[in-house]
Scaffold this motif. Structure first.
Motif, PDB file in Angstrom:
ATOM      1  N   ASN A   8       0.840  -1.200   0.000  1.00  8.07           N
ATOM      2  CA  ASN A   8       0.000   0.000   0.000  1.00  8.07           C
ATOM      3  C   ASN A   8       0.878   1.254   0.000  1.00  8.07           C
ATOM      4  OD1 ASN A   8      -2.461   1.266  -0.009  1.00  8.07           O
ATOM      5  ND2 ASN A   8      -2.947   0.879   2.153  1.00  8.07           N
ATOM      6  N   SER A  10       2.360   5.071  -1.259  1.00  8.61           N
ATOM      7  CA  SER A  10       1.628   6.345  -1.249  1.00  8.61           C
ATOM      8  C   SER A  10       2.473   7.462  -1.838  1.00  8.61           C
ATOM      9  CB  SER A  10       1.272   6.710   0.197  1.00  8.61           C
ATOM     10  OG  SER A  10       2.451   6.740   0.979  1.00  8.61           O
ATOM     11  N   ARG A  88      -2.686   5.597  -3.405  1.00  7.57           N
ATOM     12  CA  ARG A  88      -3.243   6.607  -2.489  1.00  7.57           C
ATOM     13  C   ARG A  88      -2.305   7.809  -2.306  1.00  7.57           C
ATOM     14  NH1 ARG A  88      -2.042   4.139   3.540  1.00  7.57           N
ATOM     15  NH2 ARG A  88      -0.004   3.274   2.984  1.00  7.57           N
ATOM     16  N   ASP A 252      10.922   3.854   9.548  1.00 10.00           N
ATOM     17  CA  ASP A 252      11.425   3.149   8.361  1.00 10.00           C
ATOM     18  C   ASP A 252      12.943   3.315   8.251  1.00 10.00           C
ATOM     19  OD1 ASP A 252       8.695   2.775   7.912  1.00 10.00           O
ATOM     20  OD2 ASP A 252       8.573   4.609   6.720  1.00 10.00           O
TER      21      ASP A 252
END
Ligand SMILES: Nc1ncnc2c1ncn2[C@@H]1O[C@H](COP(=O)(O)OP(=O)(O)OP(=O)(O)O)[C@@H](O)[C@H]1O
Ligand SMILES: O=P(O)(O)OC[C@@]1(O)O[C@H](CO)[C@@H](O)[C@@H]1O
Length: 325
Positions: A8, A10, A88, A252
């Motif tokens: 997912n 972005s 997204r 991250d």
């Protein structure tokens, strides 16, 4: 080589504002756009430090094309998988004192056939990987055990899997025995159902995740630093950030630093904290390179179990999240 999977991803827009007032027209001081998604950021941080990494990135729509373009400009080694749903956009409102308010879209559904194509891409790229990093939320339509299946698939092949996610995806993954999980404070509280008020609570909760199946737990605690729990050791560390700008992506960068330094013990924790702190000192979700990383500001030692956390977490977690822990 470190392979990352971001189901997912972005486009991350960071908008700098003087202060956040609900219901007001806010004139922004500045804005920036970064490629985003947790695994994508891990690969970007590794790239910034010249460590071999490859990112598997499904992308769709104009936003997806823009994301891939930005990653291409950064020089990221990636396997892109075109999908029908648009990628997204996530928004961060950043205030001058370092406070960030983040709005993350759910993402668009990945179809089963598209997920299969992504899985094939991961399997093909993983043969030369020491680590596979499965990071971030799952878009709609993706089964919650997807990271767990990845852990089981790679366990026999000598490839370590690191998982950074939350909710049911984390619970399932734990049961599949990942080599490493990196929950932040809220994720750790939700996964264990434990209120976290002090470092001792964090250590206990991290041990619970080990008991649930994770080989090692790197718990990130924002400004409170981090706790590393491995089979025979528990360490606590922190790093000073004199001017925090944006903590988005700090977890991250921290995970990237940990893996870059061998993913074990004090040397890896030191690097993780240095990379995480460096990310916090940069705007948006910019990933730090060698010029930003300061190891001398890091302290590591046995945990002071009584030390209070700045922002204690007292979650009433939904039972489904902790079912498997
Ligand atoms: N304000 C801060 N001051 C110093 N260090 C910080 C601060 N915020 C974060 N860090 C460092 O970055 C690490 C990761 O931060 P955090 O726990 O917020 O990760 P996260 O929630 O996973 O972030 P993200 O999901 O945005 O990547 C912390 O463990 C710490 O070392
Ligand atoms: O919604 P998720 O997948 O949990 O998190 C996505 C995200 O917040 O994580 C990164 C920072 O860690 C950002 O680049 C991105 O916007």
């Amino acid at each position: 080589m470190i392979l990352t999977l971001t189901l997912n991803p972005s486009l991350d827009r960071t908008i700098e504002i003087a202060s956040l007032g609900r219901g007001a027209v806010i004139r922004a001081a500045a804005a920036r756009l970064d490629p985003g998604g947790k695994g994508v950021n891990v690969s970007r941080a590794l790239l910034a430090n010249r460590i071999a990494s490859r990112a598997v990135v499904p992308f769709g729509g104009d936003e997806g094309r823009h994301l891939v373009h930005l990653l291409f400009l950064e020089g990221l080694d990636m396997v892109t998988v075109p999908v029908t749903g648009a990628t997204r956009s996530n928004v961060t409102l950043a205030e001058p004192d370092g406070t960030v308010t983040k709005i993350n879209e759910p993402g668009t559904a990945l179809l089963p056939a598209e997920l299969d194509t992504v899985a094939v891409a991961v399997l093909a790229a993983a043969h030369s990987a020491d680590w596979v990093v499965a990071s971030g939320s799952l878009p709609p339509g993706v089964p919650a055990d997807v990271y767990a299946r990845l852990c089981r698939r790679f366990a026999g092949a000598g490839i370590n899997v690191a998982v950074d996610t939350s909710g049911p995806a984390l619970s399932y993954a734990l049961a599949a025995g990942p080599a490493l999980v990196k929950p932040n404070q809220d994720e750790l509280a939700a996964a264990t159902g434990m209120p976290l008020g002090c470092v001792g609570d964090v250590v206990e909760a991290a041990k619970k995740l080990r008991a649930a199946g994770a080989r090692a737990v790197l718990a990130s605690l924002g400004a409170d630093g981090a706790v590393l729990v491995e089979q025979d050791s528990v360490w606590y560390g922190e790093a000073t950030v004199t001017e925090p700008r944006s903590s988005v992506g700090a977890g991250d960068a921290m995970l990237a630093g940990f893996l870059a330094a061998g993913a074990r013990g004090v040397p890896a924790l030191l690097e993780a904290l240095a990379w995480g702190a460096a990310a916090v000192s940069l705007t948006g979700s910019r990933m730090p390179g060698p010029a930003h990383i300061r190891r001398e500001g890091v302290t590591i030692g046995p945990p002071d179990l009584a030390r209070r956390l700045r922002a204690p977490t007292d979650p009433p977690p939904p039972p489904s999240h902790s079912d498997l822990v």
